[in-house]
Enzyme design. Structure first.
Site, PDB file in Angstrom:
ATOM      1  N   CYS A 149       0.614  -1.257   0.099  1.00  0.00           N
ATOM      2  CA  CYS A 149      -0.059   0.064  -0.022  1.00  0.00           C
ATOM      3  C   CYS A 149       0.815   1.337  -0.125  1.00  0.00           C
ATOM      4  CB  CYS A 149      -0.869   0.043   1.240  1.00  0.00           C
ATOM      5  SG  CYS A 149      -0.351  -0.444   2.641  1.00  0.00           S
TER       6      CYS A 149
HETATM    7  N1  LIG Z   1      -4.440  -4.131   4.958  1.00  0.00           N
HETATM    8  C1  LIG Z   1      -3.762  -3.503   3.935  1.00  0.00           C
HETATM    9  O1  LIG Z   1      -3.965  -2.383   3.837  1.00  0.00           O
HETATM   10  C2  LIG Z   1      -2.830  -4.377   2.774  1.00  0.00           C
HETATM   11  C3  LIG Z   1      -2.653  -3.339   1.693  1.00  0.00           C
HETATM   12  C4  LIG Z   1      -1.591  -4.084   0.668  1.00  0.00           C
HETATM   13  C5  LIG Z   1      -1.093  -5.389   0.829  1.00  0.00           C
HETATM   14  N2  LIG Z   1      -1.697  -6.059   1.997  1.00  0.00           N
HETATM   15  C6  LIG Z   1      -1.094  -7.544   2.066  1.00  0.00           C
HETATM   16  O2  LIG Z   1      -2.032  -8.465   1.590  1.00  0.00           O
HETATM   17  C7  LIG Z   1      -2.107  -9.596   2.545  1.00  0.00           C
HETATM   18  C8  LIG Z   1      -3.374  -9.661   3.161  1.00  0.00           C
HETATM   19  O3  LIG Z   1      -3.747  -8.621   3.940  1.00  0.00           O
HETATM   20  P1  LIG Z   1      -5.223  -8.151   5.013  1.00  0.00           P
HETATM   21  O4  LIG Z   1      -4.827  -6.969   5.362  1.00  0.00           O
HETATM   22  O5  LIG Z   1      -6.061  -8.763   4.275  1.00  0.00           O
HETATM   23  O6  LIG Z   1      -4.769  -9.779   5.821  1.00  0.00           O
HETATM   24  P2  LIG Z   1      -5.802 -10.116   7.167  1.00  0.00           P
HETATM   25  O7  LIG Z   1      -6.912  -9.167   7.450  1.00  0.00           O
HETATM   26  O8  LIG Z   1      -4.596 -10.392   8.355  1.00  0.00           O
HETATM   27  O9  LIG Z   1      -6.160 -11.436   6.493  1.00  0.00           O
HETATM   28  C9  LIG Z   1      -5.569 -12.440   6.353  1.00  0.00           C
HETATM   29  C10 LIG Z   1      -6.365 -13.647   5.659  1.00  0.00           C
HETATM   30  O10 LIG Z   1      -5.395 -14.715   5.184  1.00  0.00           O
HETATM   31  C11 LIG Z   1      -5.944 -15.798   5.817  1.00  0.00           C
HETATM   32  N3  LIG Z   1      -4.798 -16.631   6.320  1.00  0.00           N
HETATM   33  C12 LIG Z   1      -3.883 -16.189   7.262  1.00  0.00           C
HETATM   34  N4  LIG Z   1      -2.838 -17.493   7.140  1.00  0.00           N
HETATM   35  C13 LIG Z   1      -3.130 -18.163   6.262  1.00  0.00           C
HETATM   36  C14 LIG Z   1      -2.619 -19.664   5.838  1.00  0.00           C
HETATM   37  N5  LIG Z   1      -1.493 -19.937   6.327  1.00  0.00           N
HETATM   38  N6  LIG Z   1      -3.035 -20.253   4.561  1.00  0.00           N
HETATM   39  C15 LIG Z   1      -4.181 -19.512   4.015  1.00  0.00           C
HETATM   40  N7  LIG Z   1      -4.929 -18.713   4.492  1.00  0.00           N
HETATM   41  C16 LIG Z   1      -4.493 -17.770   5.516  1.00  0.00           C
HETATM   42  C17 LIG Z   1      -6.761 -15.608   7.046  1.00  0.00           C
HETATM   43  O11 LIG Z   1      -7.946 -16.482   6.924  1.00  0.00           O
HETATM   44  P3  LIG Z   1      -7.966 -17.834   7.958  1.00  0.00           P
HETATM   45  O12 LIG Z   1      -6.879 -17.450   8.838  1.00  0.00           O
HETATM   46  O13 LIG Z   1      -9.248 -17.928   8.470  1.00  0.00           O
HETATM   47  O14 LIG Z   1      -7.507 -18.896   6.843  1.00  0.00           O
HETATM   48  C18 LIG Z   1      -7.500 -14.308   6.517  1.00  0.00           C
HETATM   49  O15 LIG Z   1      -8.646 -14.438   5.624  1.00  0.00           O
HETATM   50  C19 LIG Z   1      -0.901  -9.511   3.557  1.00  0.00           C
HETATM   51  O16 LIG Z   1       0.112  -9.915   2.980  1.00  0.00           O
HETATM   52  C20 LIG Z   1      -0.733  -7.903   3.532  1.00  0.00           C
HETATM   53  O17 LIG Z   1       0.547  -7.470   3.866  1.00  0.00           O
HETATM   54  C21 LIG Z   1      -2.511  -5.624   2.922  1.00  0.00           C
END
Ligand SMILES: NC(=O)c1ccc[n+]([C@@H]2O[C@H](COP(=O)([O-])OP(=O)(O)OC[C@H]3O[C@@H](n4cnc5c(N)ncnc54)[C@H](OP(=O)(O)O)[C@@H]3O)[C@@H](O)[C@H]2O)c1
Length: 347
Positions: A149
Site C-alpha cells: 500500500c
Molecule cells: N491491509 C492492507 O491495507 C494491505 C494492503 C496491501 C497489501 N496487503 C497485504 O495483503 C495480504 C493480506 O492482508 P490483509 O490485511 O487482508 O490480512 P488479514 O486481514 O490479516 O487477512 C488474512 C487472511 O488470510 C487468511 N490466512 C492467514 N494465514 C493463512 C494461511 N497460512 N493459509 C491460508 N490462509 C491464511 C486468513 O483467514 P484464515 O486464518 O481463516 O485462513 C485471512 O482471511 C498481506 O500479505 C498484506 O501484507 C495488505
C-alpha cells in the site's frame, strides 16, 4: 465470466476483493477460503454481500482452486509462494497481494521478511503489479506480485520526477513521510490496534527500516534507470482506511525552471486511476475512500528548491484489492476500469 478464487477471504483485502468482484460485470468468485470459517456462508460474515454472493468459506486444504481462471492470495507472506507453482502448472493465473513476488532478489526478501523463499525460480517471471508503470508486462503475465500500500503511493507520487530520462531532483535523497489508517495492519487482534491504543493517538513506526523500503527503492530505481536513495517513515493515524503520503524532493539547479504541475498532469493524462489535482490542492483521504482513485497534488513552497508532492489513496483499494482487480482486467483483456468505477464515499 472469469472464474475467481480467493485465498484468505475473511481478511480486509480479501473482503475488499469480494466487494469489488461482486460488482464486476466480467468476473465471478467461485471459491473462497478461510481456515477458521470453513462452512460459513460468506454473507453471514459480511451482510453487505447478502443477495450478491451465494458461497461458503472453505478450508484451503480441501478447496480445489485448479478450476479457477485466476486465484488471488490475500494472505500473509509465505502462503502464495507455497501454492503458486502448482496453480501455474495447472494453467491458473496467480495474483499475490502479499510480498512473496514483489522483490526480485531472494536474499533481500529473506532479509526483510525473515523467511526462506521457496519459489525463487518464479521471481524472474513474476511481474510487479503497478499498471501505471508496468502495464504491458501485466497484460501477458501469469504471475503478478502486487505492490504494498505505501509503495503504491510512494512510487506513483515520485514517478513523474524520475521517468524523464535525466534527473530533475536529487534522487539520492528522496523523503516520504507517510500516514496510514489501522486497516493497513490487517484484521487481527493485536494490542496496538485496540481502540483505546490506536484512537486519539498518532505515532511513527518502523523508522529504522520498514519492509516496504526495499520494494519501493527497487521500483523507483526501475522507473529512473538509476539507483535511488529514499528515507521512508510510516505513521499510524487513528482512522480506518486511507494513506496520505507527503513526499519531498530537492530540485536540482538545472531544473529550477521546470513547471512541475504541467509535468505531472502530462505524465498521468491518460491514467484512469490517477488524478493530478489543480495547483494548490490538498487532497484528503476521504476523497478516495472505497475507490480505486489515487489523487496527487504538487506544491513548491515559496517557489523554492523543494518540491512537495501530496498523495492519497485507499490502502485497501488502490493500495491492494482494487489495484489487483485492475491487474486482473489487464491480464484477461477486459477494460482496465471494469468493476472499478465507484466514486469515493464521503463523509
Ligand atoms: N491491509 C492492507 O491495507 C494491505 C494492503 C496491501 C497489501 N496487503 C497485504 O495483503 C495480504 C493480506 O492482508 P490483509 O490485511 O487482508 O490480512 P488479514 O486481514 O490479516 O487477512 C488474512 C487472511 O488470510 C487468511 N490466512 C492467514 N494465514 C493463512 C494461511 N497460512 N493459509 C491460508 N490462509 C491464511 C486468513 O483467514 P484464515 O486464518 O481463516 O485462513 C485471512 O482471511 C498481506 O500479505 C498484506 O501484507 C495488505
Amino acid at each position: 465470466m472469469i472464474k475467481v478464487g480467493i485465498v484468505g477471504g475473511t481478511g480486509y483485502t480479501g473482503s475488499e476483493l469480494l466487494r469489488l468482484i461482486a460488482q464486476h460485470p466480467g468476473a465471478q468468485v467461485v471459491a473462497i477460503t478461510s481456515r477458521n470459517e470453513d462452512g460459513l456462508e460468506v454473507a453471514k460474515m459480511f451482510p453487505a454481500l447478502r443477495g450478491r454472493l451465494n458461497l461458503k468459506f472453505s478450508d484451503p486444504a480441501k478447496t480445489s482452486l485448479a478450476d479457477c481462471d485466476v486465484v488471488f492470495f490475500a494472505t500473509p507472506h509465505g502462503v502464495a509462494m507455497a501454492q503458486a507453482p502448482a496453480l501455474l502448472a495447472a494453467g491458473v493465473r496467480v495474483i499475490d497481494l502479499a510480498a512473496d513476488f514483489r522483490i526480485k532478489d531472494a536474499a533481500v526478501f529473506e532479509k526483510w521478511y525473515g523467511m526462506a523463499h521457496s519459489a525463487q525460480d518464479l521471481l524472474g517471471e513474476a511481474v510487479y503489479g503497478l499498471p501505471e508503470v508496468n502495464r504491458a508486462a501485466i497484460r501477458t503475465a501469469r504471475l503478478v506480485g502486487m505492490p504494498g500500500c505505501y509503495p503504491t503511493a510512494m512510487q506513483l507520487g515520485f514517478a513523474p520526477l524520475l521517468a524523464q530520462g535525466h534527473a530533475l531532483v536529487d534522487e539520492s535523497h528522496l523523503i516520504a513521510d507517510c500516514k496510514s489508517g489501522v486497516s493497513g495492519a490487517g484484521r487481527k487482534a493485536e494490542l496496538g490496534l485496540l481502540l483505546a491504543e490506536a484512537s486519539d493517538n498518532f505515532k511513527a513506526y518502523g523508522v529504522a527500516g520498514h519492509r516496504h523500503l526495499p520494494e519501493t527503492t527497487q521500483g523507483l530505481g526501475a522507473i529512473s534507470g538509476r539507483s535511488v536513495g529514499l528515507n521512508f517513515v510510516p505513521h499510524l493515524v487513528p482512522m480506518i482506511r486511507g494513506i496520505l503520503g507527503t513526499l519531498y524532493a530537492r530540485i536540482l539547479p538545472e531544473a529550477m525552471d521546470v513547471d512541475f504541475q504541467t509535468l505531472y498532469e502530462r505524465h498521468y493524462h491518460d491514467e484512469p486511476f490517477v488524478d493530478v489535482m489543480p495547483a494548490g490542492s490538498t487532497p484528503e483521504t476521504r476523497s478516495v475512500r472505497a475507490s480505486n482513485m489515487l489523487r496527487i497534488a504538487v506544491h513548491r513552497p515559496g517557489a523554492g528548491d523543494t518540491l512537495v508532492v501530496l498523495v492519497v489513496e485507499d490502502n485497501l483499494v488502490k493500495g491492494a484489492a482494487g489495484q489487483a482487480v485492475q491487474c486482473m482486467n489487464l491480464m484477461f483483456g477486459l477494460a482496465e476500469t471494469s468493476g472499478l468505477e465507484q466514486i469515493a464515499a464521503s463523509p
